[in-house]
Design a protein around this motif. Structure first.
Motif, PDB file in Angstrom:
ATOM      1  N   ARG A  10      -7.824  10.116   7.994  1.00 61.92           N
ATOM      2  CA  ARG A  10      -7.122  10.567   7.297  1.00 61.92           C
ATOM      3  C   ARG A  10      -7.173  11.583   7.080  1.00 61.92           C
ATOM      4  NH1 ARG A  10      -5.867   7.232   3.196  1.00 61.92           N
ATOM      5  NH2 ARG A  10      -6.371   5.311   3.658  1.00 61.92           N
ATOM      6  N   GLN A  18       0.767   5.671  -0.842  1.00 62.50           N
ATOM      7  CA  GLN A  18       0.472   6.658   0.152  1.00 62.50           C
ATOM      8  C   GLN A  18       1.337   7.453   0.165  1.00 62.50           C
ATOM      9  OE1 GLN A  18      -2.647   6.103   3.179  1.00 62.50           O
ATOM     10  NE2 GLN A  18      -2.876   3.860   3.399  1.00 62.50           N
ATOM     11  N   GLU A  38      -0.674  -9.727   3.633  1.00 61.11           N
ATOM     12  CA  GLU A  38      -1.053 -10.304   3.969  1.00 61.11           C
ATOM     13  C   GLU A  38      -2.889 -10.204   4.623  1.00 61.11           C
ATOM     14  OE1 GLU A  38       0.398 -13.607   6.434  1.00 61.11           O
ATOM     15  OE2 GLU A  38       2.962 -13.052   5.736  1.00 61.11           O
ATOM     16  N   GLN A  39      -3.334  -8.771   4.170  1.00 61.92           N
ATOM     17  CA  GLN A  39      -4.333  -8.656   4.492  1.00 61.92           C
ATOM     18  C   GLN A  39      -5.880  -9.159   3.167  1.00 61.92           C
ATOM     19  OE1 GLN A  39      -5.801  -6.311   6.441  1.00 61.92           O
ATOM     20  NE2 GLN A  39      -7.323  -5.677   6.092  1.00 61.92           N
ATOM     21  N   GLY A  63      -0.167   8.106   6.012  1.00 59.11           N
ATOM     22  CA  GLY A  63      -0.953   7.023   6.126  1.00 59.11           C
ATOM     23  C   GLY A  63      -1.845   6.301   7.265  1.00 59.11           C
ATOM     24  N   VAL A  64      -2.184   5.610   6.592  1.00 62.08           N
ATOM     25  CA  VAL A  64      -2.842   4.913   7.184  1.00 62.08           C
ATOM     26  C   VAL A  64      -4.003   3.948   6.617  1.00 62.08           C
ATOM     27  CG1 VAL A  64      -4.903   6.439   6.879  1.00 62.08           C
ATOM     28  CG2 VAL A  64      -5.437   4.529   8.844  1.00 62.08           C
ATOM     29  N   THR A  65      -3.300   3.079   7.002  1.00 57.62           N
ATOM     30  CA  THR A  65      -3.580   1.451   6.388  1.00 57.62           C
ATOM     31  C   THR A  65      -4.335   0.182   7.371  1.00 57.62           C
ATOM     32  OG1 THR A  65      -1.959   1.952   5.253  1.00 57.62           O
ATOM     33  CG2 THR A  65      -3.426  -0.867   4.659  1.00 57.62           C
ATOM     34  N   ASP A  66      -5.647  -0.198   6.993  1.00 58.54           N
ATOM     35  CA  ASP A  66      -6.275  -1.251   7.262  1.00 58.54           C
ATOM     36  C   ASP A  66      -5.482  -2.358   7.521  1.00 58.54           C
ATOM     37  OD1 ASP A  66      -8.139  -2.770   8.897  1.00 58.54           O
ATOM     38  OD2 ASP A  66     -10.022  -2.402   7.097  1.00 58.54           O
ATOM     39  N   THR A  67      -5.151  -3.394   8.043  1.00 58.96           N
ATOM     40  CA  THR A  67      -4.497  -4.080   8.543  1.00 58.96           C
ATOM     41  C   THR A  67      -4.874  -4.949   9.484  1.00 58.96           C
ATOM     42  OG1 THR A  67      -2.945  -2.900  10.448  1.00 58.96           O
ATOM     43  CG2 THR A  67      -2.241  -3.492   7.681  1.00 58.96           C
ATOM     44  N   SER A  68      -6.125  -5.200   9.556  1.00 60.92           N
ATOM     45  CA  SER A  68      -6.914  -6.269  10.764  1.00 60.92           C
ATOM     46  C   SER A  68      -6.996  -7.212  10.034  1.00 60.92           C
ATOM     47  CB  SER A  68      -8.745  -5.274  10.538  1.00 60.92           C
ATOM     48  OG  SER A  68      -8.311  -4.114  10.967  1.00 60.92           O
ATOM     49  N   HIS A  69      -6.664  -7.602   9.017  1.00 65.92           N
ATOM     50  CA  HIS A  69      -6.960  -9.180   8.649  1.00 65.92           C
ATOM     51  C   HIS A  69      -4.850 -10.018   8.602  1.00 65.92           C
ATOM     52  CE1 HIS A  69     -11.091  -9.604   8.578  1.00 65.92           C
ATOM     53  NE2 HIS A  69     -11.435  -8.236   8.393  1.00 65.92           N
ATOM     54  N   THR A  70      -4.085  -8.872   9.058  1.00 65.56           N
ATOM     55  CA  THR A  70      -3.074  -9.159   8.088  1.00 65.56           C
ATOM     56  C   THR A  70      -2.247  -9.748   9.707  1.00 65.56           C
ATOM     57  OG1 THR A  70      -2.657  -7.326   7.141  1.00 65.56           O
ATOM     58  CG2 THR A  70      -0.432  -8.139   8.001  1.00 65.56           C
ATOM     59  N   TYR A  71      -2.977 -10.286  10.611  1.00 67.23           N
ATOM     60  CA  TYR A  71      -2.171 -10.980  12.019  1.00 67.23           C
ATOM     61  C   TYR A  71      -3.216 -12.263  12.149  1.00 67.23           C
ATOM     62  CZ  TYR A  71       0.846  -6.151  10.982  1.00 67.23           C
ATOM     63  OH  TYR A  71       1.812  -5.318  11.018  1.00 67.23           O
ATOM     64  N   THR A  81      -2.759   0.425  10.454  1.00 65.60           N
ATOM     65  CA  THR A  81      -1.103   1.246  10.585  1.00 65.60           C
ATOM     66  C   THR A  81      -1.233   2.204  10.310  1.00 65.60           C
ATOM     67  OG1 THR A  81      -0.532  -1.337   9.508  1.00 65.60           O
ATOM     68  CG2 THR A  81       1.057   0.178   9.178  1.00 65.60           C
ATOM     69  N   ASP A  86       1.503  -1.256  -0.162  1.00 68.59           N
ATOM     70  CA  ASP A  86      -0.170  -0.103   0.335  1.00 68.59           C
ATOM     71  C   ASP A  86       0.917   1.211  -0.348  1.00 68.59           C
ATOM     72  OD1 ASP A  86      -2.174   1.786   0.460  1.00 68.59           O
ATOM     73  OD2 ASP A  86      -1.885   1.048   2.459  1.00 68.59           O
ATOM     74  N   GLU A  94       5.589   5.551  12.597  1.00 65.40           N
ATOM     75  CA  GLU A  94       4.558   3.704  12.484  1.00 65.40           C
ATOM     76  C   GLU A  94       4.201   3.461  13.504  1.00 65.40           C
ATOM     77  OE1 GLU A  94       6.556   1.302   9.488  1.00 65.40           O
ATOM     78  OE2 GLU A  94       4.369   0.216  10.093  1.00 65.40           O
ATOM     79  N   GLU A 122     -10.766   4.805  10.041  1.00 70.54           N
ATOM     80  CA  GLU A 122      -9.642   5.168   8.724  1.00 70.54           C
ATOM     81  C   GLU A 122     -10.302   5.692   8.318  1.00 70.54           C
ATOM     82  OE1 GLU A 122      -8.676   1.520   5.794  1.00 70.54           O
ATOM     83  OE2 GLU A 122      -7.900   3.093   3.966  1.00 70.54           O
ATOM     84  N   PRO A 170     -19.306  -5.423   8.236  1.00 69.63           N
ATOM     85  CA  PRO A 170     -18.578  -5.850   9.337  1.00 69.63           C
ATOM     86  C   PRO A 170     -18.143  -6.026  10.942  1.00 69.63           C
ATOM     87  CG  PRO A 170     -17.285  -4.124   7.890  1.00 69.63           C
ATOM     88  CD  PRO A 170     -18.654  -3.806   7.397  1.00 69.63           C
ATOM     89  N   ARG A 215       1.011   5.893   9.584  1.00 66.84           N
ATOM     90  CA  ARG A 215       2.051   6.487   9.433  1.00 66.84           C
ATOM     91  C   ARG A 215       2.137   7.656   9.350  1.00 66.84           C
ATOM     92  NH1 ARG A 215       5.850   2.675   6.406  1.00 66.84           N
ATOM     93  NH2 ARG A 215       7.390   4.724   7.439  1.00 66.84           N
ATOM     94  N   TRP A 275      -8.499 -11.062   4.305  1.00 67.13           N
ATOM     95  CA  TRP A 275      -7.640 -12.508   4.300  1.00 67.13           C
ATOM     96  C   TRP A 275      -8.444 -13.986   4.511  1.00 67.13           C
ATOM     97  CZ3 TRP A 275      -2.803 -14.506   3.269  1.00 67.13           C
ATOM     98  CH2 TRP A 275      -2.524 -15.805   4.304  1.00 67.13           C
ATOM     99  N   HIS A 276      -9.174 -13.278   5.745  1.00 70.62           N
ATOM    100  CA  HIS A 276      -9.699 -14.480   6.475  1.00 70.62           C
ATOM    101  C   HIS A 276     -11.309 -14.717   6.007  1.00 70.62           C
ATOM    102  CE1 HIS A 276      -7.244 -12.477  10.199  1.00 70.62           C
ATOM    103  NE2 HIS A 276      -7.221 -13.740  10.098  1.00 70.62           N
ATOM    104  N   ARG A 286       4.413   7.009   1.607  1.00 72.77           N
ATOM    105  CA  ARG A 286       3.909   6.072   3.007  1.00 72.77           C
ATOM    106  C   ARG A 286       4.600   4.467   1.990  1.00 72.77           C
ATOM    107  NH1 ARG A 286       7.504   8.669   4.446  1.00 72.77           N
ATOM    108  NH2 ARG A 286       7.505   9.981   6.639  1.00 72.77           N
ATOM    109  N   ARG A 303      -3.169   7.246  -3.513  1.00 71.78           N
ATOM    110  CA  ARG A 303      -2.526   5.956  -2.766  1.00 71.78           C
ATOM    111  C   ARG A 303      -3.101   4.969  -4.447  1.00 71.78           C
ATOM    112  NH1 ARG A 303      -6.631   3.690   1.877  1.00 71.78           N
ATOM    113  NH2 ARG A 303      -5.049   1.733   2.506  1.00 71.78           N
TER     114      ARG A 303
END
Lengths: 1027, 100, 231
Positions: free
Chosen positions: C126, A686, A772-773, C136-144, C65, A684, C108, C122, C16, C67, A836-837, A766, A735
């Motif tokens: 923004r 931005q 993995e999202q 910068g702002v990114t949805d990483t909810s599904h990353t971990y 996330t 990503d 970060e 988000e 969601p 930035r 991902w999920h 950035r 973006r």
């Protein structure tokens, strides 16, 4: 069968538990020992001196030492267990356990009657450099004569033949003070470091703390050595900040006080008594603020004729066996020494009831301390004498005493032969500087101590006690105490008031004069049998002199030529003697001859311990996509791509790989295929300068890409070579979403971050990895549009409304998705990204909804075939870091108008403009034979001019095949290749060079299927058929 | 194994870092203005001193920041760390094995 | 064109925040709205857990996330309920503890909030761009995938594959560090949320590594009771 009893055991004393008897078997004979014994002490208690045979000459060998420096007492443990058997164990370091089974190594058929022993007569031809000379002389003789013979004769023990069933642990630990060695100096250091709050680790290779205090008769503050040790140990155990690690050998000393130690966790327990789940060994990784090395010293043997017979033992080792294990290793004793300290051994054995027949001292004037006591005890002392040779076979029976002539050489005949069953030797003591040297410390040769001692340290450390060359016990204790307190202070803690110096009772260490070799008189060099220097590699003093004669004067060369120090003991007892002999041979002082480099590990470490739990599935992570379990359920075969497991192909019952791939290819070309594309890297991007950034990292232009559109790009490194490729979508005003290849995702992220942080910190951009999202599923094929319409009902995602190279937000199978219209197959293709999920739910829905459309999961192999038919490259397959975009036919992607991008300047260097650079082309077999899979050339095959293989070498290579498959669509094998000047040679016939001859092939355009791109928006016929 | 002081995260073990070669090799502002030889020197030629070497490291497994390190190539001692854009601090010559 | 009928639930956009609307089971289970990669391992994780160390995983949460430059932090703090920390390797929490900000780098952060709040959060963050140009702002909810280790030997288990000094003297509640565990990058967050306010250590690992990390942890936990517990 011989009945063994503990004849050598004294009736009392020693640190053994006489209330328990342990039964063990050595070479098939059952024997007894006690808890506290090592295998070595138990063997000696049973009168066994002959433990094994030497590597080269198969000479009988016994126990020279009592600790880790012993070169001869190697045994194979648990020989009956093909999984746990353990070769090359030092008997001196094997704790005795009930039921232990040990066997001699390097013997056949038995240690008593070994058929290899005849090799001893061959010393003249098997001297230093033997291997090199034989290999040089005749390759045939080497391969068919010597090598098989040597392989059978040499080697130590047998490797296990089954996987190791045991667990091996690793621990990382940090401390303020690491003390290596729990002898008197190490214990004193620990004692002054504890209870300050500092974290202290004390590592001791032995299972008991105490070091030399267990092996000598000493008194500290009125306590016996072992009692003083027990008192200190109790104090250490009471302090919570102290970690005591017995049975733990510090094997390596690396940068910034990083040390590695091997703990033998359950090796001292019978196999069936190790608690479940406990590891057999544990490797400690230790970072210490300060290190105190209290590693002690090793006694050196003396070099003289036949100095290797069983029953010839270091003087200090005999004291250790006597005091610690209550073993009298012999009854008729001769001592051969060049120093005062060794006299104590003779006195101790005398007091224990042995008959000391003679003390042979190479010096004319021994010191006043211990030698005077020996004289007062009535022992026979022969000063100015040396031992020339010995008698005996399985055990020494006599020592031949002689004098030295005016040149210092031993006379070639015996003046007196003294009968003995134990010949003690002492050539002085070498500080154990291995770890100090590994840490980068410089050594200094000390003429008074006749030893290398630590000089200048380069890490935060201190050497104390015998390791520092200090001999007197009181000084060792004082040095240790001071170093422990200093270490604590440096770590920022208060060590408290210093303890008063203890009252010590110990003999004066006395003096020493070097004797490197009791060398026979000139012309009589071989008068006294073999003078062994390295007992494990069978290097003799003659070998070292020969090496010097043949021009190997550097100590590093001598070591490699003669193999001195190459055994599993790394020459702990041999190296200094070898150096001394070399020094005498070259007539150069020892400091000028130098010393060899000490390298880890100090004692051997098993591979299993090094691996720890990095075995099997834990060796390397398998990265799994969100859809992995579905692939498994579908019977997929997997391919490793980087760490990812990607479905390779999905064989149906009865299908081989070729059949499965052909079926999957047809499904995509004729119906619709579904691919898990989640592994592609996604970044990503931005910030207001994102477009400018893309303009700089990709070779093509990015500033005019509209929101909602997607573009393909390649990126180069500064050398102009293609580094990665992929598509990037404009998500919003500032973006973008970049995709990278699967294997390069992390490297691309690093590459981009490096430029942003170091070259262009002014760019307001950035990056965040979102690989993995998202779970990504690709639909490809003429029916993909129909399937997409069902999944996203009510939304018009038809090719007409949703053009190629654009993306949309959509609700797909009830899930919020980003859908991209890109194509790696040439077919109408949608790439659906969901969180991902939810990837599994998306995959399930696609397969359910597309059943009647013939939706077919396809793997990476089919993807490769389909993209190759279209001439699409795969970075890492068509590229190896030496291809420019132009080489790959991607000139159209290189902007001519941008002033700069990474790698641009390199692309105008003359070499990049050569017309004969290897260029990407297609390759088809000239004689097309349908259905003949042999027409798939092996990838990597070299391409030459026709007939070139029949010409004399060197044959110029035109290029090579990068990808090669069977194409169901073309009904033919086909390949992509890099060929010199290839684009100008389309239509030419070249040869693919194979082991069985040349195959003719025709160079063609790399795009071999649907050149006009008609299928990209869906094949109207196919869509109609589906409807 | 090196112990490297990340300017943000403090001392960490070497496997957490990625090596980035010689520091202070600035990318030319106008590559097109360079001769082939000068450009090749920028791309390919790096120093390899015995002693103090300024090099770039990235704390890849941590905060992902690039920074500069002064390292003694003989003892592997990390003599100083400093952020991108900063100039190299002075080093006590007594600490440098490579100066001996 | 003849389109087969789909289950109604599949055709609706999922909200969601509204839980399992997709109709394929509960969150965490196969086919669900939030299919955890760990569902096949949950039984083994429970079986391996005991009084000395427990291993579990967290329920879904929103993660963003961020930035940004430090100048934006006060405004983000007002909006978000907690100001992201500027002290490296620490985390801060809102008064109710439901919103966290973890330091990941000098510009970060990872913002952790209740499940389902990502889109609104988000968008709101923004908007703060207006004052200082950009972020910068990114949805990483599904990353971990987030694991939790608790118990007196949790640190000991980690020390088998983590080179950090994990002694409580060196690292305590309030810390969050990115490092390597075995062969994987992880984010460790130290809290005192465990039983009796003892250690609870969150192990954030990217989804594709989740099963590897759990298998490794289960192996490292084997026989832990037989080990000296000192640390």
């Amino acid at each position: 069968m011989t009945e063994h009893t503990q004849d050598g055991r004294r009736p009392d004393g020693g640190l053994i538990d006489r209330s328990k008897r342990l039964r063990f078997r050595f070479n098939g004979h059952w024997m007894d020992g006690h808890p506290g014994d090592t295998l070595a002490s138990a063997l000696l208690a049973n009168g066994v001196h002959l433990v094994g045979r030497s590597m080269k000459y198969h000479r009988p060998r016994g126990l020279l030492a009592a600790g880790p420096e012993d070169p001869g007492g190697l045994v194979q443990l648990h020989g009956q267990d093909p999984a746990r058997t353990d070769p090359n164990c030092r008997a001196t370091q094997v704790p005795l356990v009930d039921g232990l089974e040990a066997d001699s190594v390097n013997v056949w058929p038995s240690v008593e009657r070994d058929l290899g022993a005849g090799l001893g007569a061959a010393e003249r031809i098997m001297g230093a450099g033997f291997y090199y000379k034989v290999m040089h002389g005749s390759q045939w003789m080497w391969q068919h004569g010597f090598e098989p013979l040597i392989r059978r004769a040499a080697g130590f023990g047998k490797a296990p033949t089954q996987p190791d069933p045991d667990r091996y642990d690793h621990r990382h630990v940090h401390c303020d003070v690491l003390i290596v060695g729990a002898g008197p100096a190490g214990l004193a250091a620990a004692q002054s470091a504890i209870c300050s709050g500092a974290r202290v680790i004390l590592a001791e290779q032995d299972e008991r703390l105490g070091g030399s205090l267990l092996a000598r008769d000493r008194r500290i503050d009125g306590w016996s050595g072992p009692d003083w040790v027990a008192a200190v140990e109790a104090r250490l155990r009471a302090c919570p900040a102290v970690r005591l690690l017995p049975r733990t050998t510090v094997t390596g000393y690396y940068d910034r006080n990083y040390l590695v130690a091997l703990e033998r966790v359950t090796d001292h327990l019978p196999l069936d008594q190790a608690p479940a789940g406990r590891p057999r060994q544990r490797l400690w990784h230790i970072r210490a603020a300060r290190v105190v090395l209290a590693t002690g010293a090793h006694e050196r043997p003396l070099v003289f004729g036949d100095n290797d017979r069983p029953g010839i033992m270091l003087a200090g080792a005999a004291q250790a066996y006597l005091h610690r294990w209550a073993v009298l290793p012999g009854r008729d004793v001769v001592l051969f020494t060049n120093n005062d300290a060794a006299y104590e051994a003779a006195l101790d054995l005398h007091a224990a009831g042995a008959s000391v027949r003679a003390i042979v001292d190479s010096r004319l004037e021994p010191g006043p301390g211990l030698p005077a006591r020996a004289r007062a005890a009535g022992l026979r002392i022969m000063t100015g004498y040396v031992i020339g040779g010995t008698t005996g076979t399985a055990r020494v029976t006599g020592a031949s005493v002689t004098k030295r002539d005016g040149a210092g050489r031993a006379l070639p005949h015996a003046l007196d032969t003294v009968a003995c069953d134990l010949l003690l030797v002492s050539g002085g003591w070498s500080p154990v500087v291995h770890l100090f040297s590994q840490s980068g410390g410089r050594l200094r040769y000390d003429d008074d101590r006749v030893a290398f001692v630590p000089d200048r340290a380069v890490q935060d450390q201190a050497c104390v006690g015998a390791c520092a060359g200090t001999v007197a016990l009181a000084e060792c204790l004082a040095e240790g105490a001071a170093a422990g307190a200093e270490a604590v202070r440096r770590a920022g803690f208060d060590p408290g008031p210093a303890r008063p110096a203890p009252a010590v009772v110990a003999p004066e260490p006395g003096t020493i004069a070097p004797l490197w070799w009791a060398r026979p008189a000139a012309g009589q060099e071989h008068a006294w049998g073999k003078p062994f220097v390295d007992f494990q590699t069978d290097t003799t003093a003659h070998d070292i002199r020969q090496a010097a004669r043949e021009g190997f004067e550097s100590v590093e060369h001598v070591k490699r030529y003669t193999l001195t120090g190459f055994g599993t003991d790394q020459g702990k007892t041999a190296n200094i003697n070898a150096l001394g002999i070399l020094s005498e041979t070259l007539n150069r002082p020892i400091p000028q001859v130098g010393t060899t480099t000490f390298r880890p590990p100090y004692t051997p470490v098993t591979f299993a311990a090094m691996a720890g739990r990095d075995r099997g599935d834990h060796l390397d992570p398998a990265r799994l996509t969100a859809i992995h379990d579905r692939h498994v359920a579908l019977g997929a075969e997997f391919e490793d791509v980087g760490q990812w497991k990607r479905p390779w192909y999905y064989p149906h019952a009865g299908e081989d790989m070729a059949a499965a791939v052909a079926r999957e290819c047809r499904a995509v070309r004729e119906a619709v295929g579904v691919l898990d594309a989640s592994t592609l890297g996604k970044i990503d991007i931005q910030g207001p300068d994102a477009a400018e950034f893309l303009n700089r990292v990709y070779t093509n232009a990015w500033k005019k890409l509209a929101i909602g559109r997607v573009r393909y790009g390649v990126m180069c490194r500064e050398d102009g070579m293609v580094f990665d490729d992929g598509t990037t979508a404009r998500i919003d005003q500032d973006r973008y979403l970049m995709t990278t290849t699967t294997g390069n995702a992390a490297a691309v992220m690093d590459h981009l971050e490096a430029y942003l942080q170091t070259e262009w910190p002014d760019l307001r951009v950035r990056l965040t990895s979102v690989t993995e999202q998202w779970a990504t599923v690709g639909l490809a094929g003429p029916r993909a549009g129909v399937l997409m319409a069902r999944l996203a009902s009510g939304q018009d995602l038809s090719p007409a409304a949703f053009p190629f190279l654009s993306w949309r937000l959509a609700v797909v199978a009830g899930l919020h998705a980003r859908v991209f219209r890109i194509s790696f197959t040439g077919e109408l293709q949608y790439e659906i990204n969901v969180p991902w999920h939810q990837g599994g739910a998306l995959w399930d829905a696609i397969l359910r909804v597309g059943v009647d459309l013939g939706v077919t999961p396809y793997g990476t192999e089919t993807m490769h075939v389909l993209r190759a038919e279209k001439g699409f490259i795969i970075v890492g397959q068509e590229t190896d870091g030496t291809q420019t975009p132009g080489d790959l036919g991607l000139d159209w992607l290189v902007s001519k108008t941008k002033p700069d991008f990474i790698g641009k300047r390199s692309l105008s260097r003359p070499d990049m403009l050569r017309p004969d650079r290897r260029q990407l082309v297609g390759l088809r077999p000239k004689d097309r034979r349908p259905k003949d899979s042999r027409q798939v050339f092996p990838e990597g095959s070299q391409i030459v001019e026709p007939g070139a293989a029949r010409r004399p070498p060197p044959v110029p290579m035109l290029g090579f095949i990068t990808s090669s498959y069977w194409s169901p669509a073309l009904d033919s094998g086909f390949a992509l290749a890099l060929v010199a000047g290839g684009r100008a040679r389309i239509g030419d016939t070249v040869s693919v060079a194979l082991p069985d001859g040349e195959r003719p092939a025709v160079i063609c355009d790399p795009v071999m299927y649907d050149k006009e791109g008609a299928r990209r928006d869906g094949h109207p016929d196919a869509a109609r058929r589906a409807a | 194994m090196l112990l490297i002081e990340c300017p943000w995260c403090g001392p960490r073990e070497e496997p957490e870092f990625h090596y980035g070669g010689q520091a202070h090799v600035v990318r030319p502002a106008d590559p097109a203005a360079l001769s082939d030889a000068d450009w090749a020197a920028y791309v390919f030629l790096r120093d390899n001193p015995k002693g103090v070497f300024a090099e770039r490291w990235c704390h890849t497994a941590g905060c992902r920041r690039w920074f500069n390190v002064l390292r003694d190539t003989v003892s592997h001692r990390v003599l100083a760390v400093y952020r991108m854009g900063e100039t190299a601090p002075a080093v006590d010559p007594a600490l440098v094995e490579g100066a001996r | 064109m003849d389109t087969p009928t789909l289950p109604a639930a599949l055709l609706e956009p999922s909200d969601p925040a509204a839980g399992p609307t997709a109709g394929f089971g509960a969150p965490g289970g196969p086919g669900g709205r939030w299919e955890s990669p760990l569902y096949p391992l949950e039984r083994a994780m429970a079986a391996a857990s005991g009084p000395l160390v427990t291993l579990s995983s967290t329920l879904p949460r929103t993660a963003l996330t961020l930035r940004a430059t430090e100048g934006l932090l006060p405004e983000i703090g007002r909006l978000y309920g907690v100001t992201p920390p500027t002290t490296p390797n620490t985390w801060t929490a809102s008064a109710d503890g439901r919103r966290l900000a973890l330091w990941l780098g000098p510009d970060e952060w990872l913002l952790v909030a209740p499940d389902g709040t990502a889109p609104a959060l988000e968008a709101a963050i923004r908007e703060t761009r207006a004052n200082d140009g950009w972020l910068g702002v990114t949805d990483t909810s599904h990353t971990y995938t987030t694991l939790v280790l608790t118990g007196p030997r949790a640190r000991l288990v980690l020390s088998k594959g983590c080179t950090l000094d994990l002694h409580p003297r060196a690292i305590g509640a309030g810390a969050c560090v990115q490092t390597l565990l075995a062969r994987t990058r992880v984010l460790l967050r130290f809290t005192d949320d465990g039983p009796d306010r003892a250690d609870a250590i969150e192990v954030w690992v990217r989804n594709s590594f989740a099963r590897y990390t759990v298998a490794w942890l289960l192996d490292a936990m084997t026989g832990i009771a037989a080990e000296p517990g000192d640390f």
